[in-house]
Design an enzyme around this catalytic site. Structure first.
Site, PDB file in Angstrom:
ATOM      1  N   SER A 109      29.918   0.731 -32.465  1.00 57.40           N
ATOM      2  CA  SER A 109      30.045   0.735 -31.015  1.00 57.40           C
ATOM      3  C   SER A 109      29.065  -0.251 -30.377  1.00 57.40           C
ATOM      4  CB  SER A 109      29.849   2.162 -30.498  1.00 57.40           C
ATOM      5  OG  SER A 109      30.357   2.293 -29.190  1.00 57.40           O
TER       6      SER A 109
ATOM      7  N   LYS B 163      34.324  13.175  -5.073  1.00 59.84           N
ATOM      8  CA  LYS B 163      32.904  13.392  -5.334  1.00 59.84           C
ATOM      9  C   LYS B 163      32.654  14.373  -6.470  1.00 59.84           C
ATOM     10  CE  LYS B 163      28.633  12.520  -4.602  1.00 59.84           C
ATOM     11  NZ  LYS B 163      28.125  11.198  -4.999  1.00 59.84           N
TER      12      LYS B 163
END
Length: 272
Positions: free
Chosen positions: A121, A173
Site C-alpha cells: 500500500s 455532517k
C-alpha cells in the site's frame, strides 16, 4: 601554589587544544569527502504503519516528518553517496506516504528501496520512487489499492436500548457515524472519493515504475504479491536481501570501499 596554578593553566589549554582538534577534524572530514568522493551508504528505516503519530512501546510508526529529516541529513552529508530505504510496512496514511515519496523523488543521491517482510500500500508507494527496488522472494509487495472502513452499529444500539441522535448543520455532517447506515447518495459520494485516490495511486506507480496506467490497473486491484511475483510483474527490479541492496546502492555511487550508517540503529559498519 604557583606549581598548581601552572598545571591548572596547562590543563585548561590542553582542554581547549582537544576541542580545537575535534573541530578541525569535523571541518576536515567534509573536505576529504569533496576531494576523494563519498564513502558511506545511509540506511533509512521505513518500519511500521505510515502515519503522523509517534511510536510507542506497542506500536511502531513511520512518521513522514522523521523520515524527511533523515533524508535531508543524508542528502546534505557529503560523506554519504547513496541511500537505502529499509522497508517493512503494511502501509497507512496515503497523505503521509505521498509526503515521504516526494522526499524520495527529490533525493539528490541514488536511492535503493529494500523490502523485507512487507512493502504494501502506502509503503509500496514510497518504494516506487526509488531508483531500484529489491525484495526477497517471500516478501509481500504491492497491495496497490485504497480502503475506507466504516461501521454500522445501529442494530447493536437498538438491542442494548441505546438511542443515539445528532443535531447537525449540514446534510452530510454525520456521514459515517456508527449509529446509522450510509444512504445510497453517501455511498456513491465516498466511492467517488476512494476511486479518485485509487486512480491517483495507480498513476503514481505507473510514472515511477515507467509502466502504463492500463498495465498498473490490470495488476493492482489491491492484490498482494510475493517478491518473485512482484518481479515477474515489474513491481520490483531485483531479488535479494539488505546486504545486496546496500551493495547495489554503493555501486550506483561508484563506491568500491564503503561503510554503512544505519539510521535505524544509529550504528555504522564497514563493508566492501
Amino acid at each position: 601554589m604557583e606549581k598548581k596554578t601552572k598545571y591548572f593553566t596547562l590543563g585548561i589549554l590542553g582542554g581547549f587544544g582537544i576541542i580545537a582538534i575535534v573541530i578541525a577534524i569535523l571541518m576536515f572530514i567534509p573536505l576529504i569527502a569533496m576531494v576523494t568522493g563519498p564513502s558511506t551508504v545511509a540506511v533509512i528505516p521505513v518500519v511500521g504503519e505510515i502515519g503522523y503519530g509517534a511510536s510507542s512501546e506497542n506500536v511502531t510508526i513511520a512518521n513522514p516528518d522523521v523520515f524527511s529529516q533523515m533524508m535531508d541529513e543524508a542528502n546534505n552529508d557529503p560523506n554519504i553517496g547513496a541511500i537505502v530505504l529499509d522497508i517493512n510496512s503494511p502501509g497507512g496514511s496515503p497523505v503521509a506516504g505521498e509526503e515521504m515519496l516526494e522526499k524520495v523523488n527529490s533525493s539528490q543521491k541514488p536511492v535503493v528501496a529494500r523490502i523485507s517482510d512487507t512493502g504494501a500500500s502506502a509503503a509500496y508507494m514510497v518504494a516506487s520512487g526509488a531508483d531500484e527496488i529489491v525484495a526477497s522472494p517471500s516478501s509481500w509487495v504491492g497491495s496497490i489499492g485504497v480502503i475506507l472502513t466504516l461501521s454500522d452499529l445501529s442494530e447493536y444500539y437498538k438491542k442494548q436500548g441505546v438511542d443515539i441522535y445528532s443535531i447537525t448543520g449540514g446534510k452530510y455532517k454525520d456521514m459515517g457515524a456508527d449509529y446509522r447506515n450510509l444512504t445510497t447518495d453517501e455511498k456513491n459520494m465516498l466511492q467517488t472519493m476512494v476511486d479518485e485516490q485509487y486512480n491517483s495511486f495507480i498513476k503514481i506507480v505507473a510514472e515511477n515504475r515507467n509502466l502504463t496506467v492500463d498495465y498498473v490497473k490490470k495488476i493492482a486491484e489491491g492484490k498482494p504479491y510475493t517478491g518473485q511475483q512482484a518481479l515477474n510483474n515489474s513491481l520490483i527490479d531485483r531479488l535479494g536481501g539488505k546486504d545486496y541492496a546496500i551493495e547495489l546502492a554503493a555501486n550506483k555511487s561508484n563506491m568500491d570501499y564503503y561503510n554503512v550508517l544505519d539510521y535505524g540503529t544509529g550504528l555504522g559498519f564497514f563493508g566492501i
